[in-house]
Design a protein around this motif. Structure first.
Motif, PDB file in Angstrom:
ATOM      1  N   GLU A 166      10.811  -0.647   5.005  1.00  0.00           N
ATOM      2  CA  GLU A 166      10.405   0.742   5.179  1.00  0.00           C
ATOM      3  C   GLU A 166      10.035   1.386   3.849  1.00  0.00           C
ATOM      4  OE1 GLU A 166       9.599   4.297   7.165  1.00  0.00           O
ATOM      5  OE2 GLU A 166      10.037   2.321   8.014  1.00  0.00           O
ATOM      6  N   MET A 167      10.690   0.948   2.769  1.00  0.00           N
ATOM      7  CA  MET A 167      10.435   1.506   1.440  1.00  0.00           C
ATOM      8  C   MET A 167       9.327   0.750   0.708  1.00  0.00           C
ATOM      9  SD  MET A 167      14.359   2.346   0.257  1.00  0.00           S
ATOM     10  CE  MET A 167      13.891   3.322  -1.193  1.00  0.00           C
ATOM     11  N   ASN A 168       8.680  -0.206   1.390  1.00  0.00           N
ATOM     12  CA  ASN A 168       7.522  -0.930   0.848  1.00  0.00           C
ATOM     13  C   ASN A 168       7.870  -1.840  -0.331  1.00  0.00           C
ATOM     14  OD1 ASN A 168       4.982  -1.178   1.859  1.00  0.00           O
ATOM     15  ND2 ASN A 168       4.188   0.715   1.012  1.00  0.00           N
ATOM     16  N   THR A 169       9.060  -2.337  -0.347  1.00  0.00           N
ATOM     17  CA  THR A 169       9.474  -3.252  -1.412  1.00  0.00           C
ATOM     18  C   THR A 169       8.625  -4.521  -1.370  1.00  0.00           C
ATOM     19  OG1 THR A 169      11.734  -2.409  -1.431  1.00  0.00           O
ATOM     20  CG2 THR A 169      11.402  -4.632  -2.279  1.00  0.00           C
ATOM     21  N   LEU A 170       8.256  -5.016  -2.535  1.00  0.00           N
ATOM     22  CA  LEU A 170       7.414  -6.210  -2.616  1.00  0.00           C
ATOM     23  C   LEU A 170       8.235  -7.496  -2.708  1.00  0.00           C
ATOM     24  CD1 LEU A 170       4.709  -7.717  -3.084  1.00  0.00           C
ATOM     25  CD2 LEU A 170       4.976  -7.191  -5.518  1.00  0.00           C
ATOM     26  N   CYS A 229       0.834  -1.199   0.000  1.00  0.00           N
ATOM     27  CA  CYS A 229       0.000   0.000   0.000  1.00  0.00           C
ATOM     28  C   CYS A 229       0.869   1.249   0.000  1.00  0.00           C
ATOM     29  CB  CYS A 229      -0.920   0.009   1.222  1.00  0.00           C
ATOM     30  SG  CYS A 229      -2.059  -1.393   1.254  1.00  0.00           S
ATOM     31  N   PHE A 230       0.604   2.115  -0.963  1.00  0.00           N
ATOM     32  CA  PHE A 230       1.333   3.363  -1.097  1.00  0.00           C
ATOM     33  C   PHE A 230       0.352   4.529  -0.930  1.00  0.00           C
ATOM     34  CE2 PHE A 230       3.403   0.038  -3.466  1.00  0.00           C
ATOM     35  CZ  PHE A 230       4.745   0.161  -3.107  1.00  0.00           C
ATOM     36  N   LYS A 231       0.879   5.710  -0.870  1.00  0.00           N
ATOM     37  CA  LYS A 231       0.024   6.876  -0.674  1.00  0.00           C
ATOM     38  C   LYS A 231      -0.939   7.063  -1.840  1.00  0.00           C
ATOM     39  CE  LYS A 231       0.208  11.877   0.126  1.00  0.00           C
ATOM     40  NZ  LYS A 231       1.084  13.064   0.275  1.00  0.00           N
ATOM     41  N   ASP A 232      -0.449   6.811  -3.044  1.00  0.00           N
ATOM     42  CA  ASP A 232      -1.252   7.077  -4.241  1.00  0.00           C
ATOM     43  C   ASP A 232      -2.048   5.870  -4.740  1.00  0.00           C
ATOM     44  OD1 ASP A 232      -0.159   9.667  -4.325  1.00  0.00           O
ATOM     45  OD2 ASP A 232       1.592   8.941  -5.397  1.00  0.00           O
ATOM     46  N   PHE A 233      -1.608   4.675  -4.394  1.00  0.00           N
ATOM     47  CA  PHE A 233      -2.289   3.485  -4.917  1.00  0.00           C
ATOM     48  C   PHE A 233      -2.006   2.281  -4.035  1.00  0.00           C
ATOM     49  CE2 PHE A 233       1.952   3.109  -6.639  1.00  0.00           C
ATOM     50  CZ  PHE A 233       2.201   1.743  -6.711  1.00  0.00           C
ATOM     51  N   GLY A 234      -2.834   1.250  -4.223  1.00  0.00           N
ATOM     52  CA  GLY A 234      -2.641  -0.022  -3.547  1.00  0.00           C
ATOM     53  C   GLY A 234      -2.428  -1.103  -4.590  1.00  0.00           C
ATOM     54  N   TYR A 235      -1.670  -2.122  -4.232  1.00  0.00           N
ATOM     55  CA  TYR A 235      -1.322  -3.158  -5.199  1.00  0.00           C
ATOM     56  C   TYR A 235      -1.432  -4.531  -4.544  1.00  0.00           C
ATOM     57  CZ  TYR A 235       1.527  -5.757  -8.630  1.00  0.00           C
ATOM     58  OH  TYR A 235       1.974  -6.649  -9.567  1.00  0.00           O
ATOM     59  N   ILE A 236      -2.012  -5.477  -5.265  1.00  0.00           N
ATOM     60  CA  ILE A 236      -2.100  -6.854  -4.789  1.00  0.00           C
ATOM     61  C   ILE A 236      -1.709  -7.773  -5.936  1.00  0.00           C
ATOM     62  CG2 ILE A 236      -4.572  -7.058  -5.344  1.00  0.00           C
ATOM     63  CD1 ILE A 236      -4.816  -8.839  -2.810  1.00  0.00           C
ATOM     64  N   LYS A 237      -0.925  -8.798  -5.605  1.00  0.00           N
ATOM     65  CA  LYS A 237      -0.425  -9.699  -6.644  1.00  0.00           C
ATOM     66  C   LYS A 237      -0.479 -11.132  -6.155  1.00  0.00           C
ATOM     67  CE  LYS A 237       3.624 -10.758  -9.522  1.00  0.00           C
ATOM     68  NZ  LYS A 237       4.972 -10.316  -9.957  1.00  0.00           N
ATOM     69  N   SER A 238      -0.884 -12.019  -7.058  1.00  0.00           N
ATOM     70  CA  SER A 238      -0.875 -13.452  -6.779  1.00  0.00           C
ATOM     71  C   SER A 238       0.277 -14.090  -7.536  1.00  0.00           C
ATOM     72  CB  SER A 238      -2.189 -14.105  -7.218  1.00  0.00           C
ATOM     73  OG  SER A 238      -2.066 -15.514  -7.178  1.00  0.00           O
ATOM     74  N   TYR A 239       1.091 -14.847  -6.829  1.00  0.00           N
ATOM     75  CA  TYR A 239       2.186 -15.560  -7.471  1.00  0.00           C
ATOM     76  C   TYR A 239       1.760 -16.962  -7.887  1.00  0.00           C
ATOM     77  CZ  TYR A 239       5.525 -11.884  -6.494  1.00  0.00           C
ATOM     78  OH  TYR A 239       6.188 -10.676  -6.486  1.00  0.00           O
ATOM     79  N   ASP A 270      -7.020   2.556  -6.322  1.00  0.00           N
ATOM     80  CA  ASP A 270      -6.740   3.960  -6.032  1.00  0.00           C
ATOM     81  C   ASP A 270      -6.389   4.136  -4.557  1.00  0.00           C
ATOM     82  OD1 ASP A 270      -9.127   3.777  -4.675  1.00  0.00           O
ATOM     83  OD2 ASP A 270     -10.269   4.958  -6.118  1.00  0.00           O
ATOM     84  N   ASP A 271      -6.216   5.397  -4.119  1.00  0.00           N
ATOM     85  CA  ASP A 271      -5.791   5.652  -2.744  1.00  0.00           C
ATOM     86  C   ASP A 271      -6.808   5.142  -1.723  1.00  0.00           C
ATOM     87  OD1 ASP A 271      -7.652   7.513  -3.527  1.00  0.00           O
ATOM     88  OD2 ASP A 271      -6.622   9.240  -2.692  1.00  0.00           O
TER      89      ASP A 271
END
Length: 486
Positions: free
Chosen positions: A180-184, A13-23, A32-33
């Protein structure tokens, strides 16, 4: 009703957007935010829907819980339908539904699998556009050690430089900074990463921080304890190289007698323990007639597999390893094999607008040439940072001297790289075969005697031109045959 994030899925989750991924199937989604706030309240542990609603309501202070209840349930159920979440009437039921077997279904196309083709194009376009303006470390490759028990003839790391191992304090500090940098995604590599004496501890700590952990390994040092750690949620994946199904050919490349048997036994163990594996089969003069059998074997075992028919020069610009690289003509044979085995690619080539799209492929001269330095980086065992794996002559900083964030945002070399535009490499911008090429600054730089990433080796141009000829000839032949038979 209870909901939980599946063990093969990851959220950032980032300030501008959220991301979800299935491996599992390599599908993903961007929100969106507001959606990012919703995502941030989802856990790997089963939560009752009321608990999730309460958490989300606390983040929207001007909205009552009852007013967002319907939206939250709809959002969660959509993620369930998409395959990202588990849902159950009880806590135990939600856990029981999280039982993915990664070898249940065929994972790759007839000859070759490319994960990036499976991700949603609009999602990837969004991320590419976003990171081109606001670079973020979405993925990081960490070289735990440059030491290796194999001596692969095509390796881009000079053998004399395989001497370092990362210090524990440096590694743990790096993990904290990446979190801290939200690396995936976090890829543990080497050398041979499992040869690091603290590999198991490092792997455990990386998984604790909820990274999507991948391990690049020759698997000759795999043991039961590593299997156990890899098996623990969240899911981890492994990538290995298998050069041939003929033991003598595989071992001739690795220079380690018995490596074929050890790697194959390890692959079997990973399959038995439901740990996702991907096989890479770099193709060289020694195994040029073997790669198809490797890919076919992988397909029969529901394993993702690919081949690379253009090995890379060493990062110190020593090109001696390229004596094993395929000739342009030998690449052509593989291109034909891949074309004949990829039904989806064939359909695209036979589409009525293919020639028009190919000829009119327009690239904005002001666009960035590649993604290096925008969404990923590589940290090696001595603490040096590079824009991507393989480009170890392009040192952008050292995490022993500065923070990762400071280097990422302020490095002069990284920012210079980000300013390279398509117009800066006119040979590629104006090339009629650009639709059949994947230009790479790292490969260019390594092969250049001066390390110049803007210097395009003629070899890649020749292969792209041959690729174009093969595709157009195949298309013409199929269409003429269809016309005769109609």
């Amino acid at each position: 009703m209870y909901y939980k994030l599946k063990k093969e899925c990851f959220i950032r989750c980032f300030k501008d957007f959220g991301y979800i991924k299935s491996y599992k199937g390599f599908f993903d989604k961007v929100f969106d935010d507001c959606g990012s706030i919703f995502l941030s309240c989802i856990s790997r542990k089963p939560q009752h829907v009321d608990e999730i609603i309460k958490l989300i309501a606390e983040k929207f202070t001007d909205v009552e819980e009852n007013d967002i209840k319907e939206d939250v349930i709809s959002f969660l159920d959509e993620l369930v339908n998409d395959g990202f979440l588990c849902k159950g009437n009880t806590l135990l039921e939600a856990i029981q539904y999280d039982n993915w077997n990664c070898y249940d279904e065929i994972a790759n196309s007839p000859i070759i699998a490319k994960e990036e083709k499976l991700l949603k194009k609009d999602t990837q376009d969004y991320l590419s556009h976003y990171t081109s303006n606001k670079p973020l470390i979405f993925g990081c490759e960490v070289e735990l050690t440059s030491k290796c028990n194999e001596r692969c003839i095509h390796c881009y790391i000079p053998h004399e430089n395989k001497i370092n191992s990362i210090e524990p304090t440096v590694f743990y500090s790096l993990l904290d900074q990446l979190k801290e940098m939200n690396t995936l995604s976090l890829t543990l590599t080497g050398g041979e990463p499992m040869s690091h004496p603290l590999f198991k501890e490092f792997l455990r700590e990386a998984k604790k921080r909820d990274f999507a952990v991948a391990v690049l390994s020759n698997l000759t040092l795999l043991d039961d304890e590593i299997i156990e750690i890899l098996s623990e949620a969240p899911i981890s994946s492994v990538q290995t190289s298998l050069y041939s199904l003929i033991p003598e050919h595989h071992d001739a490349i690795t220079k380690l007698p018995g490596s074929y048997e050890k790697t194959m036994n390890a692959i079997s163990l990973l399959i038995q323990n439901n740990i996702p594996i991907q096989i890479s089969c770099p193709t060289m003069s020694i195994n040029k007639d073997d790669y198809a059998d490797v890919l076919d074997w992988a397909q029969k075992h529901n394993i993702r597999a690919n081949t690379d028919y253009s090995i890379m020069a060493k990062y110190n610009h020593d090109t001696s390893n390229l004596e094993h690289r395929l000739s342009c003509e030998e690449c052509g044979k593989i291109i034909k094999d891949l074309l004949n085995g990829d039904i989806h690619y064939q359909q695209a080539i036979l589409s009525s607008d293919f020639l028009e799209r190919m000829e009119n492929l327009e690239e904005n001269p002001e666009e960035n040439f590649c993604g290096a330095g925008f969404s990923s980086c590589c940290v090696v065992s001595n603490g040096d940072i590079y824009p991507c794996a393989g480009w170890q002559s392009y040192i952008c900083g050292n995490i022993k001297e500065k923070s990762l964030a400071d280097i990422w945002f302020n490095s002069e070399k990284l920012n210079a790289l980000r300013n390279i535009k398509r117009k800066d490499i006119k040979k590629c911008l104006n090339c009629k075969s650009k639709a059949f090429c994947s230009p790479c600054l790292t490969r260019f730089a390594n092969e250049s005697k001066t390390g110049n990433p803007l210097e395009v080796p003629e070899y890649f141009c020749s292969v792209a031109e041959l690729n174009r000829e093969i595709v157009l000839d195949w298309r013409k032949e199929v269409l003429e045959k269809t016309k005769r038979n109609s």
